[in-house]
Design a protein around this motif. Sequence first.
Motif, PDB file in Angstrom:
ATOM      1  N   GLU A 135      -8.943  30.482 -41.318  1.00  0.00           N
ATOM      2  CA  GLU A 135     -10.305  31.021 -41.303  1.00  0.00           C
ATOM      3  C   GLU A 135     -10.763  31.398 -39.888  1.00  0.00           C
ATOM      4  OE1 GLU A 135     -14.785  29.455 -42.305  1.00  0.00           O
ATOM      5  OE2 GLU A 135     -13.120  28.632 -43.474  1.00  0.00           O
ATOM      6  N   TYR A 136     -10.557  30.516 -38.911  1.00  0.00           N
ATOM      7  CA  TYR A 136     -11.033  30.809 -37.560  1.00  0.00           C
ATOM      8  C   TYR A 136     -10.317  32.020 -36.964  1.00  0.00           C
ATOM      9  CZ  TYR A 136     -12.144  30.798 -32.666  1.00  0.00           C
ATOM     10  OH  TYR A 136     -12.546  31.206 -31.416  1.00  0.00           O
ATOM     11  N   ARG A 137      -9.007  32.040 -37.029  1.00  0.00           N
ATOM     12  CA  ARG A 137      -8.256  33.130 -36.395  1.00  0.00           C
ATOM     13  C   ARG A 137      -8.590  34.474 -37.039  1.00  0.00           C
ATOM     14  NH1 ARG A 137      -2.613  31.386 -35.952  1.00  0.00           N
ATOM     15  NH2 ARG A 137      -3.470  30.159 -34.251  1.00  0.00           N
ATOM     16  N   HIS A 170     -11.362  35.320 -38.484  1.00  0.00           N
ATOM     17  CA  HIS A 170     -12.695  35.672 -37.989  1.00  0.00           C
ATOM     18  C   HIS A 170     -12.612  36.159 -36.540  1.00  0.00           C
ATOM     19  CE1 HIS A 170     -16.930  35.514 -37.027  1.00  0.00           C
ATOM     20  NE2 HIS A 170     -16.677  34.616 -36.081  1.00  0.00           N
ATOM     21  N   THR A 218     -17.190  34.108 -31.065  1.00  0.00           N
ATOM     22  CA  THR A 218     -16.699  33.723 -32.399  1.00  0.00           C
ATOM     23  C   THR A 218     -17.584  32.662 -33.036  1.00  0.00           C
ATOM     24  OG1 THR A 218     -15.234  31.925 -31.669  1.00  0.00           O
ATOM     25  CG2 THR A 218     -14.295  34.178 -31.720  1.00  0.00           C
ATOM     26  N   ARG A 245     -17.852  29.581 -31.768  1.00  0.00           N
ATOM     27  CA  ARG A 245     -17.306  28.268 -31.435  1.00  0.00           C
ATOM     28  C   ARG A 245     -16.982  28.214 -29.947  1.00  0.00           C
ATOM     29  NH1 ARG A 245     -12.775  26.852 -35.638  1.00  0.00           N
ATOM     30  NH2 ARG A 245     -12.438  25.243 -34.078  1.00  0.00           N
ATOM     31  N   ALA A 290     -13.941  26.423 -28.542  1.00  0.00           N
ATOM     32  CA  ALA A 290     -12.633  26.800 -29.084  1.00  0.00           C
ATOM     33  C   ALA A 290     -11.908  27.805 -28.188  1.00  0.00           C
ATOM     34  CB  ALA A 290     -12.795  27.344 -30.494  1.00  0.00           C
TER      35      ALA A 290
END
Length: 180
Positions: free
Chosen positions: A96-98, A100, A123, A125, A128
């Motif tokens: 999910e993070y990557r 996004h 992003t 975060r 991160a």
Amino acid sequence: MHVITIDTPDGPFTIIGSEAPPSPDGGGAAVLASGWTDDAASLVALIHRSLRPSDADPRPPSSATVLDDAVEAVVAYYDGDHHAPARVPVRQASGEYRTHAWEVLRDVAPGERLTYAQYAERTGRPAAVRAAAGACALNAAALFVPCHRVLRTDGTLGGFRYGLETKERLLRREASAFTL
């Protein structure tokens, strides 16, 4: 999956695209991988396994393919329209993070430079930073997802899969378009 390699001022540029019909899950014709190489196999290796079409079920290209649009965008980029690659659909898959983070990268304007910390903040975060750097490192769709616009906090180039010389030329080309 369809592949084309074109010549650019920075060397051969290969694009791999899918001509899948649109689907409710966001599928459809899109660039799956691209970069300054003539080694298509090295780019195929970057495509998430869930996006690799089966060799047993090849999809014939439509009359106007995503590769046509992608090639036009790369040519336009080198002719000075540095926004052109952002208009071509891209599909990458990961966590999910990557996933996004790659979408966020597409909004980094030509001529703009971000540090990894600023990118992480965009992003959503800010802590991160390593994950943001990892998104750049694992980006399969170079130029269409402009990871070359992200730098180290000290302003140095950091890494780039296609060489620091290419990254520097891309940044210089984009910066010069805004200082003319």
